[in-house]
Design an enzyme around this catalytic site. Structure first.
Site, short mmCIF file in Angstrom:
data_model
loop_
_atom_site.label_atom_id
_atom_site.label_comp_id
_atom_site.label_asym_id
_atom_site.label_seq_id
_atom_site.Cartn_x
_atom_site.Cartn_y
_atom_site.Cartn_z
N THR A 172 0.79 -1.26 0.02
CA THR A 172 0.02 -0.16 0.07
C THR A 172 0.82 1.24 0.19
O THR A 172 1.93 1.23 0.64
CB THR A 172 -1.19 -0.18 1.31
OG1 THR A 172 -0.40 -0.04 2.29
CG2 THR A 172 -1.90 -1.20 1.19
N GLY A 197 0.12 -5.97 8.70
CA GLY A 197 0.27 -4.43 9.18
C GLY A 197 -0.27 -4.35 10.53
O GLY A 197 -0.56 -5.45 11.33
N ASP A 199 -2.96 -2.33 13.41
CA ASP A 199 -4.33 -2.06 13.72
C ASP A 199 -5.08 -1.14 12.58
O ASP A 199 -6.31 -1.68 12.18
CB ASP A 199 -4.66 -1.55 14.93
CG ASP A 199 -4.00 -0.24 15.42
OD1 ASP A 199 -3.31 0.23 14.59
OD2 ASP A 199 -4.26 0.48 16.39
#
Length: 282
Positions: A172, A197, A199
């Site tokens: 991303t 990744g 939270d």
């Protein structure tokens, strides 16, 4: 000592042996028996007057995630090589909710013998219908002090390759990137989605999957009283500052961390040296 290439071909029933033969395991000649559910072996004791065997060890086939032919190759050699035997990769319970992987080497120099065993072992693994063949992976490079990409490519990707799982990876580039991709991508081409990744990444991917499900079902996304279930399961690889959030999310949403996938769930624990793959169906 018995012929090291000796093998029996036996009937197919689930509880009956499929194959029985001799391999060297941990420098000991072992009597090895394969059934559809488990692999078991025991060392052959030549000093025993009855030719008996030692203490039996057992592997449940549901815990095996890969089987490979083991060959000795010269530097730069990519194909061929001297056959040494078969390597079985399985998951082990390490502590609490953590797993680790280990390799068991079944040594035998017979090409025919090993090919027959390899073929049967692969057929058993391919028979587990809940295991994924293809995954969509999202990696947030900013997570865990910008180490998430390293975590994925160094610890996770090699296990996916070992388990013959194809991946389509999106690293991303901005907030909302994963959400945009999930709105447009052909989710039916994948058996699941994996998020590497913290939270924020987990929340975005979960949101994207649920939003996509409502759109595909023709629901009003501004007010959904009974949301439609996401089309594919979500797996989480904690790679943020606080992996406890990911653990809690899995417990709340999926009853336990090992039910996060409806096929082969994967969890990588950051403080462990080895990565983890484990299968479970809910």
């Amino acid at each position: 000592m018995r012929d090291p290439f000796w093998v029996f071909f036996l009937p197919w029933p689930t509880r009956s042996p499929l194959l029985r033969g001799i391999f060297e395991i941990d420098k000991r000649s072992c009597d090895v028996v394969l059934s559809a559910r488990r692999l078991r072996w025991s060392p052959i004791l030549p000093e025993s007057p009855t030719g008996g065997t030692g203490q039996e060890e057992i592997i449940e086939m549901k815990d095996v995630f890969s089987v490979k032919l083991k060959r000795r190759r010269f530097a730069g050699q990519k194909k061929g090589g001297t056959l040494l035997g078969i390597t079985i990769f399985k998951c082990l319970n390490k502590e609490e909710n953590k797993l680790t992987d280990c390799a068991i080497h079944l040594n035998n120099f017979s090409e025919d013998h090993c090919q027959s065993w390899f073929r049967h072992l692969k057929e058993i693994l391919n028979g587990f219908q809940n295991r994924p063949k293809s995954l969509k992976v999202f990696v947030n490079p900013s997570s865990h002090k910008r180490e998430a990409t390293h975590i994925y490519y160094e610890k996770v990707a090699p296990l996916f390759k070992l388990a013959d799982i194809k991946t389509d990876v999106t690293v991303t580039e901005y907030e909302g990137h994963a959400l945009s991709v999930l709105k447009e991508c052909e989710l039916q081409a994948f058996d699941g989605v994996v998020c590497v990744g913290g939270d924020g990444s987990v929340s975005e991917v979960a949101h994207g999957l649920l939003l996509r499900a409502q759109i595909d079902a023709g629901k009003d996304t501004d007010c959904v009283s009974k949301p439609v279930r996401a089309p594919v399961p979500l797996g989480v690889i904690p790679a943020g500052e606080n992996e406890r959030y990911c653990y809690i999310l899995l417990v709340i949403c999926f009853k336990s961390p090992w039910h996060v996938f409806q096929f082969w769930p994967l969890k990588v624990v950051l403080d462990a040296k080895a990565s983890v793959i484990k299968g479970a169906t809910e």
